[in-house]
Design an enzyme around this catalytic site. Structure first.
Site, PDB file in Angstrom:
ATOM      1  CG  ASP A  12      -2.136   0.943   0.944  1.00 13.21           C
ATOM      2  OD1 ASP A  12      -2.048   1.794   0.035  1.00 13.21           O
ATOM      3  OD2 ASP A  12      -3.155   0.830   1.650  1.00 13.21           O
TER       4      ASP A  12
HETATM    5  C1  BGC Z   1      -4.904   3.396  -0.111  1.00 11.54           C
HETATM    6  C2  BGC Z   1      -4.972   2.415  -1.258  1.00 11.54           C
HETATM    7  C3  BGC Z   1      -4.730   3.140  -2.558  1.00 11.54           C
HETATM    8  C4  BGC Z   1      -3.399   3.862  -2.503  1.00 11.54           C
HETATM    9  C5  BGC Z   1      -3.089   4.633  -3.756  1.00 11.54           C
HETATM   10  C6  BGC Z   1      -3.659   4.250  -0.143  1.00 11.54           C
HETATM   11  O1  BGC Z   1      -3.776   5.310   0.765  1.00 11.54           O
HETATM   12  O2  BGC Z   1      -4.958   2.702   1.103  1.00 11.54           O
HETATM   13  O3  BGC Z   1      -6.207   1.777  -1.277  1.00 11.54           O
HETATM   14  O4  BGC Z   1      -4.773   2.240  -3.619  1.00 11.54           O
HETATM   15  O5  BGC Z   1      -3.431   4.790  -1.428  1.00 11.54           O
HETATM   16  O6  BGC Z   1      -3.900   5.746  -3.873  1.00 11.54           O
END
Ligand code: BGC
Length: 750
Positions: free
Chosen positions: A229
């Site tokens: 993530d």
């Molecule tokens: C989120 C993800 C997301 C990523 C990219 C993170 O803060 O938890 O779900 O895909 O950011 O935006």
């Protein structure tokens, strides 16, 4: 690309470089070797492709795109075919936009309705989540784009999401929190998995070898690559050794330098790094080969798909006296700011820059509909003037429709809710208008369960959730009966926050949260505690009615290697065409292990004309009866009887019947001096021992246990069952040597 040859030609620095992204959304290119950079974007409700400055909270601008119903709504359709269509559409859009991968779907289980990202997840139920996930991934990947399922694993709240620790026992982890990931990995083969920010049982997911390698790759056969993530990496070397491949976002050299230093001091081997690089090269190669040219992003056509999907996702919660559908000839009041400016998506990284959104008000231009704002969405306090206007309009109309729910600020990534309550001004509006106009319908726009202290005061409630760009048109079609509601709740609506399963087990100051409610999440909890709820899992009404008859099984007994065919006949006994969601639940009749009362193990959505009859057939297998047995580290079916329930919701079971299932797997039993007599007496060795003891007692007179007296023989028997083996020594029934001999015999024969 010849992966092995490319790997050989790469320098160590080049390999280390590839393990982190180039920027917010892209991998690094290596021009010398023809390795291209690929781009990814969020997900899960549409494309959030950022052409300019990137961010992971949906703050900066992204390209104009189409917002589909949020996953909570998609799950409420109970229609995997619909999830697949939406997935295919997003996959096509990815191709048109040069995106190799969509960061979708989110597969986390709704442990608590307070989770700020509840709208982004499907359900409280692992089976439903798994089925929706499979369809979505298959849809996206059918177009050549990769799907990245997230957030692996046990990422069930936003509070301290980057530092939290989900403390979960093995059975609960597998049975509730990993099960949907397992299904999707095995059945849809996503090309990527995103590891969550949080720790699981003390280890950050980005470094969790047990879950990233032992379970995900070795046990489930995942052959794609794992991306962090955004910002979840702690120590990239530990990550690589645990099975992590790509750090996102990129831009910093910290990971690369750490990898090179670890190679230098030999705490990381080149072979370990090669495993990661091989997976990355494979992904990049696949993406480049699957990239299509000449695909257009047809925003108008995709808007229509979003609108049609929104109709299928809506859930009719209540419809007393068939007040809905409304007559489109009469004067109708549309009340509430959301009628004009609907809430149709959540906030955070899933936020879409919608090219076009329909409001309910804009969709009734041809009808005698009048509007009053009723409340200010940004406020919680009642504006008396807006309220008075709304009441007056309701009074002068033949019916009133109030558009309410939760304002944006209540539901967002990164923050959990504190309450299940709606803002006060919206509650006051409903209660006051309902007093003035008995034909009052409430339309809801929000992403997770809310309390409804007003539910008894209105005759009809239509749950639209956050249903994407087509929200207005879809709502109007449903209100006026051009479409028949067919969604079902994918989550329980409790009566209060204090009723919820995780209420007592919240994160502590350091973000450590013990999942002490265990497997009893969602309806599994409310059912075992026999609690009243506001609306149960699987609930949803239609403008028609269905009758269930003729439940049949193809066999009455089976073992856990066989499948069972279950069929039931469903008839539309109303006057409108409609869709029914036929639900199959499995209920162990008498189990030695702690099991939920019932669990969803099948569902089918069928459309029937008035008077039409259809036979629905389900085929269920071992997984429908199994629980996760830590002693086997695997799913296991306990031999015994199981009731198959067929219903229209988890609390509206129409037919049931029982089958008997036999296990072909034995759980190894370990006997110790603390094993209970009850357990031992079930074995042949134990029975022989009991006979010998009986004979001995015949010769020597009664023991302390027998001295409990004749009249208390039932109680004495029960107590014997609960005696630990070693108590026989204190009671003088056995010597230490005899006990050792008995344990050896038991072990030999187990
Ligand atoms: C989120 C993800 C997301 C990523 C990219 C993170 O803060 O938890 O779900 O895909 O950011 O935006």
């Amino acid at each position: 690309m010849d992966i092995e040859q490319t790997l050989e030609q790469m320098t160590l620095a080049g390999k280390a470089d590839l393990c982190s992204g180039a920027d917010f959304w892209r991998t690094k290119p290596i021009e010398r070797l023809g390795i291209e950079s690929i781009m990814m974007s969020d997900g899960p409700s549409g494309l959030r492709k950022q052409a300019g400055d990137g961010d992971h909270m949906g703050i900066n601008e992204s390209i104009p795109a189409v917002c589909f119903p949020a996953p909570v709504a998609i799950a409420s359709s109970f229609d995997p075919a619909l999830a697949r269509t939406v997935g295919e559409t997003m996959g096509r859009e990815c191709q048109a936009e040069g995106l190799a991968m969509l960061l979708s779907p989110g597969m986390n289980i709704k442990r608590t309705p307070l989770c700020g990202r509840s709208f982004e997840y499907y359900s409280e139920d692992p089976y439903l989540t798994g089925q929706m996930g499979v369809a979505t991934v298959q849809g996206i990947q059918s177009q050549g784009a990769a799907s990245c399922v997230k957030h692996f694993a046990a990422n069930n709240q936003e509070k301290m999401r980057m530092a939290g620790d989900s403390v979960v026992d093995e059975r609960t982890l597998h049975e509730i929190y990993l099960s949907a990931f397992e299904t999707v990995v095995k059945e849809a083969r996503p090309r990527s998995v995103m590891c969550a920010y949080n720790r699981v049982n003390g280890t950050f997911m980005a470094e969790n070898r047990e879950l990233l390698t032992d379970v995900l790759r070795d046990k489930w056969g995942f052959d794609g690559f794992v991306v962090t993530d955004w910002g979840a990496v702690k120590n990239q070397v530990k990550g690589i050794q645990a099975g992590l491949d790509l750090e996102m976002p990129g831009g910093s050299k910290a990971g690369r330098n750490r990898i090179l230093a670890a190679l230098e001091d030999e705490s990381l081997t080149e072979a370990e790094l090669d495993d990661t690089v091989r997976r990355l090269l494979t992904m990049i190669d696949q993406s480049v080969r699957q990239q299509k040219t000449g695909v257009a992003f047809d925003r108008e056509a995709d808007y229509a798909i979003a609108r049609d999907a929104a109709r299928e996702c809506a859930v009719l919660l209540k419809n007393d006296n068939d007040i809905l559908p409304l007559d489109d000839k009469g004067k109708i009041a549309f009340i509430g700011s959301f009628a004009e400016r609907p809430r149709y998506q959540g906030s955070g990284s899933s936020h879409i820059n919608s090219a076009r959104v329909s409001s309910a008000l804009s969709a009734v231009q041809d009808l005698d509909v009048h509007f009053a704002q009723g409340y200010t969405a940004a406020e919680s306090k009642t504006d008396q003037m807006l309220l008075a206007e709304a009441v007056e309009l309701a009074r002068q109309s033949e019916a009133a429709v109030i558009f309410v729910g939760l304002p944006d600020r209540f539901e967002t990534e990164g923050v959990d809710r504190k309450t299940l309550d709606m803002p006060d001004n919206q509650i006051t509006l409903i209660e006051t208008v309902a007093k003035a106009q008995p034909k009052t319908v409430v339309v809801l726009h929000h992403g997770a369960p809310i309390t409804m202290p007003w539910a008894d005061k209105v005759p009809a409630i239509l749950e639209m959730y956050l249903s994407g760009d087509g929200v207005g048109e879809a709502t109007v079609d449903l209100l006026f009966g051009r479409s028949n509601p067919s969604g079902r709740l994918a989550e329980t609506f409790p009566l209060s926050l204090t009723d919820t399963p995780a209420f007592l087990n919240t994160p502590d100051a350091k973000g450590r949260v013990e999942y002490r409610e265990g497997i009893f999440v969602g309806y599994r909890y409310y059912d075992i505690r026999e609690m009243d709820v506001l609306y149960p899992f699987g609930h949803g009404l239609s403008y028609t009615h269905f009758e269930y008859t003729s439940l049949k099984f193809d066999k009455a007994r089976l073992d856990d290697t066989q499948t069972l065919s279950v069929s039931v006949t469903v008839k539309n006994i109303g006057h409108r065409t409609g869709k029914e969601v036929v639900q199959l639940y499995v209920k162990p009749v008498d189990s030695q292990v702690s099991r939920p009362v019932r669990e969803l193990k099948g569902f089918a959505k069928i459309e029937l004309q008035p008077g039409e009859t259809r036979q629905v057939t389900f085929r269920i297998d071992k997984m429908a009866f199994a629980y996760y047995e830590p002693l086997l580290r695997d799913w296991h079916v306990e031999s015994g009887d199981y009731t198959i329930e067929i219903g229209s919701s988890s609390r509206d079971i129409r037919l049931d019947g029982t089958v008997s299932v036999t296990s072909t797997v034995r759980i190894p039993v370990v006997f110790t001096r603390y094993s209970m007599m009850g357990e031992i007496l079930k074995t042949p060795v134990g029975q022989r021992m009991a006979e010998q003891m009986q004979a001995q007692r015949g010769d020597e007179g009664s023991s302390d246990v027998d001295a409990l007296g004749e009249g208390a023989s039932g109680m004495a028997e029960a107590m014997k069952q609960e005696l630990p083996l070693e108590a026989l020594i204190s009671y003088g029934v056995m010597t230490e040597e005899q006990l050792d001999g008995l344990l050896a015999a038991l072990q030999q024969n187990s």
